[in-house]
Design a protein around this motif. Structure first.
Motif, PDB file in Angstrom:
ATOM      1  N   VAL A 222       0.700  -1.182   0.003  1.00 44.96           N
ATOM      2  CA  VAL A 222       0.066  -0.124  -0.055  1.00 44.96           C
ATOM      3  C   VAL A 222       0.711   1.125  -0.167  1.00 44.96           C
ATOM      4  O   VAL A 222       0.608   2.241  -0.639  1.00 44.96           O
ATOM      5  N   ALA A 223       2.023   1.193   0.928  1.00 43.63           N
ATOM      6  CA  ALA A 223       2.822   2.347   0.766  1.00 43.63           C
ATOM      7  C   ALA A 223       3.803   2.418  -0.214  1.00 43.63           C
ATOM      8  O   ALA A 223       4.440   3.400  -0.411  1.00 43.63           O
TER       9      ALA A 223
ATOM     10  N   LEU B 267      -0.233 -10.552  -5.250  1.00 43.47           N
ATOM     11  CA  LEU B 267      -0.819 -10.992  -3.820  1.00 43.47           C
ATOM     12  C   LEU B 267      -1.337  -9.692  -2.903  1.00 43.47           C
ATOM     13  O   LEU B 267      -1.100  -8.645  -3.069  1.00 43.47           O
ATOM     14  N   ARG B 268      -2.032 -10.369  -2.010  1.00 40.59           N
ATOM     15  CA  ARG B 268      -2.917  -9.317  -1.259  1.00 40.59           C
ATOM     16  C   ARG B 268      -2.278  -8.343  -0.423  1.00 40.59           C
ATOM     17  O   ARG B 268      -2.693  -7.139  -0.380  1.00 40.59           O
ATOM     18  N   LYS B 269      -0.807  -8.684   0.078  1.00 43.18           N
ATOM     19  CA  LYS B 269      -0.150  -7.513   0.807  1.00 43.18           C
ATOM     20  C   LYS B 269       1.245  -7.911   0.428  1.00 43.18           C
ATOM     21  O   LYS B 269       1.498  -9.003   0.277  1.00 43.18           O
TER      22      LYS B 269
END
Length: 303
Positions: free
Chosen positions: A73-74, A93-95
């Motif tokens: 995200v960052a 991937l999700r994170k």
């Protein structure tokens, strides 16, 4: 998986592990749904990226990869100037922690296992086997594989226990060390921990502790389940089972609690600020029904 292990083919084993690694900190349905929509990490893709000699020094080896720090995200990491050409962020991937896990696991297999994860498991278990008849045989073999694997970025000891239990128990029944070690793999999630708390087991054995790393410490949840398994002959449930089967006992507790199982002992069914009132529960009369959460009362008001 059975065919892959028989062939000594690491790729399908990695791909299977990476379908389960995302099952951390989120429901299984959400994790699997995200993967179905966006895709997964595969051995072929990650190995191809590593073979292309990426410029980031963190991808040079398993030991150099520590503290990669990529956050999706960052859009940050420990090597900002290499990020535009780094293959790690391209995984869908999700994170970011899962992207790190995918590369950390691949580097571990390449650099520590020599590209042969199945052979590495065989060698570790053979080297850590104190011999049939030893009182701590399964624990010793479990430790020699879990120890190195829990240093892989982004994969918890609980998840490794769950994944290895499935792999070692099912992949090759003729690998006796695999079956013995897999049977001893205990995965403590919040459902299992909370059951041991509510039922009074933690209090009775002086083992009260918060959910987390203490579950695997000496005298924690895992030790209690292992002790219980010593008193339950699992062959009474299935003659093909080993007599002492900690994984079976742990999974039975999980099924007792989980919404996907019997759905009897979980926070959605019980008001955890008071003693359980499920009088129809088959374990009601033998359960201590300990309150899980304490409601803090404010200071008394003066008159």
């Amino acid at each position: 998986m059975i065919d892959a292990v028989a062939r000594g083919d690491t790729g399908p084993v990695y791909d299977w592990l990476m379908t389960l690694v995302p099952l951390q900190g989120i429901s299984d349905a959400i994790a699997f749904g995200y993967a179905e929509q966006h895709g997964r990490a595969t051995w072929a893709a990650v190995v191809a990226a590593l073979n292309a000699s990426p410029s980031c020094p963190r991808l040079a080896s398993y030991w150099a990869f520590a503290d990669c720090g990529y956050r999706k995200v960052a859009a940050t990491c420990a090597e900002a100037r290499h990020r535009p050409t780094c293959p790690l962020p391209t995984l869908p991937l999700r994170k970011g922690g899962l992207n790190q896990a995918a590369y950390s696991l691949a580097l571990f297999i390449r650099d520590v296992c020599g590209g042969d994860f199945i052979g590495w498991l065989d060698r570790r278990l053979a080297g850590g086997d104190p011999g049939i008849g030893s009182s701590n045989r399964s624990q010793a073999m479990r430790a020699v594989v879990l120890g190195p694997l829990t240093s892989i970025v982004g994969v918890s000891d609980k998840l490794w226990s769950m994944m290895l239990a499935e792999l070692l128990l099912v992949a090759d029944p003729n690998r006796e060390r695999w079956v013995t070690t897999g049977a001893s793999m205990i995965a403590i999630d919040s459902l299992v921990h909370n059951f041991l708390h509510r039922s009074g087991a933690l209090h009775r054995f002086g083992a009260e502790h918060p959910y987390g790393p203490a579950c695997y410490a000496d005298g924690g949840c895992a030790d209690l389940i292992e002790g219980l398994a010593q008193r339950v002959d699992a062959r009474e449930f299935n003659p093909a089972f080993p007599a002492v089967f900690p994984r079976f006992v742990q999974h039975a507790i999980w099924l007792w609690c989980a919404e996907w199982g019997l759905n009897l002992c979980n926070g959605r069914r019980i008001d955890d600020t008071d003693r359980c009132q499920q009088i129809y529960c088959p374990a009601y009369m033998g359960c201590d029904r300990v309150t899980l959460h304490v409601v803090l009362q404010g200071p008394p008001t003066s008159k």
